[in-house]
Design a protein around this motif. Structure first.
Motif, PDB file in Angstrom:
ATOM      1  N   ILE A 103      16.797 -10.622  51.646  1.00 19.29           N
ATOM      2  CA  ILE A 103      16.074 -11.185  50.505  1.00 19.29           C
ATOM      3  C   ILE A 103      16.008 -10.147  49.388  1.00 19.29           C
ATOM      4  O   ILE A 103      15.725  -8.966  49.631  1.00 19.29           O
ATOM      5  CB  ILE A 103      14.659 -11.625  50.925  1.00 19.29           C
ATOM      6  N   GLN A 104      16.235 -10.578  48.169  1.00 19.27           N
ATOM      7  CA  GLN A 104      16.107  -9.696  47.016  1.00 19.27           C
ATOM      8  C   GLN A 104      14.630  -9.520  46.689  1.00 19.27           C
ATOM      9  O   GLN A 104      13.928 -10.475  46.380  1.00 19.27           O
ATOM     10  CB  GLN A 104      16.846 -10.264  45.805  1.00 19.27           C
ATOM     11  N   VAL A 105      14.174  -8.277  46.745  1.00 19.94           N
ATOM     12  CA  VAL A 105      12.784  -7.957  46.427  1.00 19.94           C
ATOM     13  C   VAL A 105      12.782  -7.071  45.190  1.00 19.94           C
ATOM     14  O   VAL A 105      13.416  -6.019  45.166  1.00 19.94           O
ATOM     15  CB  VAL A 105      12.075  -7.236  47.590  1.00 19.94           C
ATOM     16  N   ASN A 106      12.090  -7.525  44.152  1.00 26.74           N
ATOM     17  CA  ASN A 106      12.046  -6.803  42.881  1.00 26.74           C
ATOM     18  C   ASN A 106      10.629  -6.330  42.590  1.00 26.74           C
ATOM     19  O   ASN A 106       9.648  -6.975  42.973  1.00 26.74           O
ATOM     20  CB  ASN A 106      12.521  -7.712  41.738  1.00 26.74           C
ATOM     21  N   LEU A 107      10.528  -5.188  41.902  1.00 31.91           N
ATOM     22  CA  LEU A 107       9.222  -4.595  41.614  1.00 31.91           C
ATOM     23  C   LEU A 107       9.136  -4.177  40.155  1.00 31.91           C
ATOM     24  O   LEU A 107      10.070  -3.594  39.601  1.00 31.91           O
ATOM     25  CB  LEU A 107       8.992  -3.365  42.504  1.00 31.91           C
ATOM     26  N   SER A 108       8.008  -4.477  39.527  1.00 34.63           N
ATOM     27  CA  SER A 108       7.682  -3.922  38.218  1.00 34.63           C
ATOM     28  C   SER A 108       6.275  -3.350  38.296  1.00 34.63           C
ATOM     29  O   SER A 108       5.414  -3.883  39.000  1.00 34.63           O
ATOM     30  CB  SER A 108       7.763  -4.991  37.116  1.00 34.63           C
ATOM     31  N   VAL A 109       6.049  -2.240  37.600  1.00 34.27           N
ATOM     32  CA  VAL A 109       4.753  -1.560  37.625  1.00 34.27           C
ATOM     33  C   VAL A 109       4.212  -1.485  36.201  1.00 34.27           C
ATOM     34  O   VAL A 109       4.890  -0.977  35.305  1.00 34.27           O
ATOM     35  CB  VAL A 109       4.871  -0.148  38.227  1.00 34.27           C
ATOM     36  N   GLU A 110       3.020  -2.005  36.011  1.00 33.90           N
ATOM     37  CA  GLU A 110       2.363  -1.998  34.705  1.00 33.90           C
ATOM     38  C   GLU A 110       1.141  -1.079  34.784  1.00 33.90           C
ATOM     39  O   GLU A 110       0.132  -1.417  35.385  1.00 33.90           O
ATOM     40  CB  GLU A 110       1.928  -3.420  34.314  1.00 33.90           C
ATOM     41  N   ILE A 111       1.270   0.113  34.206  1.00 34.48           N
ATOM     42  CA  ILE A 111       0.185   1.083  34.247  1.00 34.48           C
ATOM     43  C   ILE A 111      -0.792   0.804  33.108  1.00 34.48           C
ATOM     44  O   ILE A 111      -0.416   0.787  31.939  1.00 34.48           O
ATOM     45  CB  ILE A 111       0.720   2.526  34.135  1.00 34.48           C
ATOM     46  N   GLN A 112      -2.049   0.602  33.470  1.00 33.16           N
ATOM     47  CA  GLN A 112      -3.121   0.364  32.500  1.00 33.16           C
ATOM     48  C   GLN A 112      -4.055   1.578  32.536  1.00 33.16           C
ATOM     49  O   GLN A 112      -5.152   1.523  33.072  1.00 33.16           O
ATOM     50  CB  GLN A 112      -3.869  -0.923  32.848  1.00 33.16           C
ATOM     51  N   ALA A 113      -3.576   2.681  31.987  1.00 29.91           N
ATOM     52  CA  ALA A 113      -4.299   3.948  32.099  1.00 29.91           C
ATOM     53  C   ALA A 113      -5.645   3.890  31.397  1.00 29.91           C
ATOM     54  O   ALA A 113      -5.761   3.402  30.266  1.00 29.91           O
ATOM     55  CB  ALA A 113      -3.456   5.073  31.510  1.00 29.91           C
ATOM     56  N   LYS A 114      -6.670   4.376  32.092  1.00 30.15           N
ATOM     57  CA  LYS A 114      -8.024   4.540  31.554  1.00 30.15           C
ATOM     58  C   LYS A 114      -8.662   3.222  31.104  1.00 30.15           C
ATOM     59  O   LYS A 114      -9.574   3.221  30.282  1.00 30.15           O
ATOM     60  CB  LYS A 114      -8.029   5.541  30.396  1.00 30.15           C
ATOM     61  N   LYS A 115      -8.209   2.106  31.650  1.00 28.59           N
ATOM     62  CA  LYS A 115      -8.766   0.814  31.263  1.00 28.59           C
ATOM     63  C   LYS A 115      -9.657   0.260  32.372  1.00 28.59           C
ATOM     64  O   LYS A 115      -9.334   0.356  33.558  1.00 28.59           O
ATOM     65  CB  LYS A 115      -7.654  -0.193  30.953  1.00 28.59           C
ATOM     66  N   THR A 116     -10.749  -0.339  31.971  1.00 26.96           N
ATOM     67  CA  THR A 116     -11.630  -1.008  32.915  1.00 26.96           C
ATOM     68  C   THR A 116     -11.065  -2.384  33.260  1.00 26.96           C
ATOM     69  O   THR A 116     -10.145  -2.881  32.600  1.00 26.96           O
ATOM     70  CB  THR A 116     -13.034  -1.190  32.317  1.00 26.96           C
ATOM     71  N   ALA A 117     -11.639  -3.009  34.268  1.00 22.81           N
ATOM     72  CA  ALA A 117     -11.206  -4.356  34.646  1.00 22.81           C
ATOM     73  C   ALA A 117     -11.406  -5.328  33.495  1.00 22.81           C
ATOM     74  O   ALA A 117     -10.578  -6.220  33.268  1.00 22.81           O
ATOM     75  CB  ALA A 117     -11.985  -4.826  35.880  1.00 22.81           C
ATOM     76  N   GLU A 118     -12.500  -5.163  32.749  1.00 17.93           N
ATOM     77  CA  GLU A 118     -12.764  -6.060  31.628  1.00 17.93           C
ATOM     78  C   GLU A 118     -11.718  -5.903  30.524  1.00 17.93           C
ATOM     79  O   GLU A 118     -11.405  -6.864  29.817  1.00 17.93           O
ATOM     80  CB  GLU A 118     -14.162  -5.787  31.064  1.00 17.93           C
ATOM     81  N   GLU A 119     -11.155  -4.717  30.390  1.00 16.64           N
ATOM     82  CA  GLU A 119     -10.118  -4.473  29.388  1.00 16.64           C
ATOM     83  C   GLU A 119      -8.754  -4.985  29.836  1.00 16.64           C
ATOM     84  O   GLU A 119      -7.910  -5.329  29.018  1.00 16.64           O
ATOM     85  CB  GLU A 119     -10.050  -2.979  29.059  1.00 16.64           C
TER      86      GLU A 119
END
Length: 262
Positions: A103-119
């Motif tokens: 199975i082809q498994v793909n990954l992307s990573v989105e870094i949300q540095a210094k952000k709270t959950a609300e942000e």
């Protein structure tokens, strides 16, 4: 949102001690230490909360697209590309590819540095719309704990984010803050851990309990998280263990047939 101001510098170890360790990697070569066992108890991998979209993707033969949304503790070092394979998302990807070789498994990573959950929460729908992931792994709570964000505001933000991910058509996994015995006296993570657990139960979303797992490994002597100097090798070992554990967690929640596993 209600904040209680505090010294970010004094507690930044919670989010940054593994990330900063990579910067010391080039000081002097050392012999690699034996890899830790980092065993994961069965109750961490119960699979009681399913991942239907992931299960469908596996049954259909792929692709399985995974997006990790996290803070700096999703990386090793300050450069996301430099830590792509060594950090826990990359280690998770490698383990999943080994478990699902056809199975082809793909990954992307989105870094949300210094952000709270609300942000972060308001932008999750747009991220899913652009990447179209099967599964979103949302690692959060660290910045909120460091900033002493009001727990009710934090819970509302997690709720909003989970609903947005579900409405956008993706499965979701919540990942709570990492464990650091050296910061327990400076900040309290319990309210954020509890609120993430409540939201996960209310929406039947799997919660990967990174905090409890790292605490178990620390207390069992797998890792010395008390030391003031954290080497790059320690960071890599912790991330490797977390990535492999997360891959097992995903497979348990997806309930793939034995024939589909390696």
């Amino acid at each position: 949102m209600k904040f209680v101001s505090g010294s970010i510098l004094s507690v930044s170890l919670l989010a940054g001690f593994l990330a900063a360790a990579h910067a010391r990697a080039e000081d002097a070569p050392t012999a690699p230490a034996p890899p830790p066992a980092c065993e994961v108890p069965d109750y961490f991998l119960s699979g009681d909360t399913p991942l239907p979209k992931v299960a469908e993707a596996i049954k259909a033969g792929g692709p399985l697209n995974i997006m990790v949304v996290g803070s700096r503790s999703s990386m090793i070092g300050a450069n996301p590309s430099a830590s792509e394979t060594a950090a826990y998302p990359g280690q998770m990807l490698a383990a999943l590819k080994a478990k699902l070789p056809v199975i082809q498994v793909n990954l992307s990573v989105e870094i949300q540095a210094k952000k709270t959950a609300e942000e972060v929460a308001p932008g999750l729908s747009k991220l899913v719309e652009g990447k179209k992931p099967t599964l979103v792994i949302w690692q959060t709570g660290t910045v909120d704990a460091m900033r002493s964000v009001d727990p009710d505001d934090f819970r509302a933000a997690i709720d909003q984010g989970v609903v947005a991910l579900r409405d956008a058509g993706a499965d979701a996994i919540l990942v709570n803050p990492q464990y650091s015995p050296r910061t327990e006296s400076m900040i309290s993570a319990s309210a954020y851990l509890d609120n993430m657990r409540v939201v996960a139960q209310e929406h039947e979303v799997p919660l990967f309990d990174r905090f409890a797992l790292m605490q178990k490994w620390s207390e069992a002597g797998e890792f010395d998280l008390f030391t003031t100097v954290h080497s790059a090798e320690l960071a890599k070992q912790v991330h490797s263990c977390l990535g492999r554990a997360l891959s097992e967690f995903i497979m348990a929640a997806a309930h793939p047939k034995p024939a589909q596993e390696n």
